[in-house]
Design an enzyme around this catalytic site. Sequence first.
Site, PDB file in Angstrom:
ATOM      1  N   ASP A  44       0.865  -1.172   0.000  1.00 26.97           N
ATOM      2  CA  ASP A  44       0.000   0.000   0.000  1.00 26.97           C
ATOM      3  C   ASP A  44       0.911   1.236   0.000  1.00 26.97           C
ATOM      4  OD1 ASP A  44      -2.131   1.727   0.003  1.00 26.97           O
ATOM      5  OD2 ASP A  44      -3.188   0.781   1.672  1.00 26.97           O
TER       6      ASP A  44
HETATM    7  C1  NOJ Z   1      -3.985   3.987   0.087  1.00 21.57           C
HETATM    8  C2  NOJ Z   1      -5.176   3.112   0.278  1.00 21.57           C
HETATM    9  O1  NOJ Z   1      -5.103   2.444   1.512  1.00 21.57           O
HETATM   10  C3  NOJ Z   1      -5.355   2.081  -0.824  1.00 21.57           C
HETATM   11  O2  NOJ Z   1      -6.589   1.447  -0.634  1.00 21.57           O
HETATM   12  C4  NOJ Z   1      -5.249   2.722  -2.166  1.00 21.57           C
HETATM   13  O3  NOJ Z   1      -5.465   1.763  -3.176  1.00 21.57           O
HETATM   14  C5  NOJ Z   1      -3.902   3.381  -2.297  1.00 21.57           C
HETATM   15  N1  NOJ Z   1      -3.772   4.405  -1.277  1.00 21.57           N
HETATM   16  C6  NOJ Z   1      -3.669   3.991  -3.683  1.00 21.57           C
HETATM   17  O4  NOJ Z   1      -4.423   5.125  -3.848  1.00 21.57           O
END
Ligand code: NOJ
Length: 746
Positions: free
Chosen positions: A281
């Site tokens: 993430d």
């Molecule tokens: C953080 C989020 O937790 C995740 O769900 C998301 O896909 C990513 N950012 C990318 O934007």
Amino acid sequence: MKIRILLSIVGLGFLAACSAGSGNNLDTQEEKIRQMISEMTLEEKIGQMQQVNDGFFGDDEATKQAIREGKVGSFLNMIEPDRIAEFQKVAIEESKHGIPLLFGRDVIHGFRTIFPIPLGMASSWEPELAEKAMRIAAIEASSMGINWTFAPMMDVSWDPRWGRIAEGCGEDPLLTSEFAVAMVKGFQGDLNDPTAVAACAKHYVGYGMSEAGRDYNTTYIPEPLLRNVHLRPFKAAADAGALTFMSAFNDLNGVPTSGNEFTLKTILRDEWGYKGMVVSDWGSIEEMINHGFAADKKQAAGIAVKAGVDMEMATTCYADNLAQLIKDGAISEEQINDRVANIIRVKMEMGLFKKPYNSFVSADTILAPSHLEMSREVARKSMVLLKNNNSTLPLSKNIRSLAVIGPLADAGRDQLGTWIFDGNGDDSTTPKQAFGEILGSRMNYVDGLEYSRDKSTKGFAQAIAAAKNSDAVLFFAGEESILSGEANARGIIDLPGIQTELIAELKKTGKPLILVVMAGRPLGIGAEMDMADAVLYAWHPGTMAGPAVADLIFGDFSPSGKLPVTFVKGAGQIPFYYYRKNTGRPATENDVVYIDDIPRDSKQLSLGFKSMHIDYGVTPLLPFGFGLSYTEFKYENLKLSSGEMSKDGSITLSADIRNVGNFEAEEIVQLYVHDKVGSITRPIKELKGFKKINLKPGDKTTVNFDLNAKDLQFFNGDAYVIEPGDFEVWIGPNSDEGLKGTFVLK
Ligand code: NOJ
């Protein structure tokens, strides 16, 4: 729907370079991958492991140069098809190994045509609908050059304070698994098709258990709970072919999930044999420093690579440190090769080496009428009727006048919900617009409050006057989209602002009072439910909220949604989920002594030594699986094909369901099981199946469920076991009611 493939510039040179594509010829594909890796420099391999946000390298010329030099494997948040085609052309034709790029974007519940938030979609209990919806999302997103989405989110959560509960499918592992599989299928479709978008099973794993519902917080999940609940949707998604996984933000039992060898290696790779790619993430590798699991970025990179994170999103722990870590002997180049193989494999499975790099579906597919129609259908089926005293609903379209009031009746952007990067409030049809179209001047619209947190009573008088002048009142309550979603946790889960006060004023007019609640979480709405004659829980329904609400309010269709999550009476009752354990001192509602009934001079030591709250009692506001209809269904005649099941056998259970009301409607029939005694204690109920039926008034059908011994398997701390013993079983309309039977597993 009109699909036109643009084939103006076709890069064919790379076809010869790699013809494996999305083939079944796995050996050949693996050989090609390994061959390619053997020809890559270490820098090029590390480049593949880097995902960056658009603009990371500077202007487009600098970006192209970085692509030529093999410094990047994927971009996120780039959505112009021409630019994407240009960058892909550079990657394929001008970089040394011609490895295509992945272009990722959060397409969570729609691209431009927005569907209900996932928690809403789950309320339909119709995974096929979510598959269709996410196919549309993929068609629209791929027309903009996107070939990878960070969805579906499949974090099971018991906590309505957690803002991201909106993005998941609720509290149950079976329901979540079925939706996860459907959404993976919808996004990916046929991988050879230009509209295929790689799915990403996220957030692996346990993220939905953040303590106190505060986002990014610590999680503690014992292994039986991890395996019996939280891992199940991920396993289902892996089995369904989800091409990628995302490692999460949370610290799981002391080890951050983006550096967790147990979940990423032992379970995902060794036990499940997963061959796809894991992306971190955003910044979650670097965040291991804040977790106190790594001293610096270098150590964090080493931990993540060893655990099995293939690609780093946004931050550069890998790019800056992997080469040195190899020199230091902390990791091996072979480990890097394995990580890179997973990335290249996904690109091959997606057919990116073979596909013309600009073979995008025409953008005129965006907001196509068929997409909007599907959005309306999914929205309609995701709404849950929570109360309908004296058949207040449906209303007649001939009603003399209807007051439409409330901060969310005309909030085009907010009705879309959280995580809609590409959604546009101007595309929305709001309830005000939809009801206005049907009723014309017979609609008395007043906002009453400007927005959900508005604390000014200045609109009250006008709202009350509108109510007095109308035959019924429709109040749109809830919370704006910014109050749920990532990082947007609430400690108080009641209706924000002074909506409750306004509802109380409207109640005083004596007019039939109907609440439509738009929210990204199950709110504590007990007081408001008491005041209202009817309550329709609409979640954040998406682009077509207005027409979908009108379809139900006027009875063109009966509401059919059921809750995918328990509704609590207040935040103090959290966690409260239907598959809880029994305790050694279970209480029924009869055992509860309420706080107001305790004598002031009570000398008692305790109020009965039972497991209960002296203010909330022992029941939730509404149970999991609950939802009313405009008709009434009668459940009768439970039958089990046998009272005994062998350890590798199955039985069939059936019940007759009769529509005894006056309305054609859908019903979601649910199967629950209770394993009475186990080598570890078992939940009081577990959902084992569900079916949606449609019945005309007076009609009856028999619903059958096959229950296999395998469905009764659980992880007991040592192993997955199927244990002989007594079971209770229910077929019913929700987790609290149903026809009960028993059988014995021999
Ligand atoms: C953080 C989020 O937790 C995740 O769900 C998301 O896909 C990513 N950012 C990318 O934007």
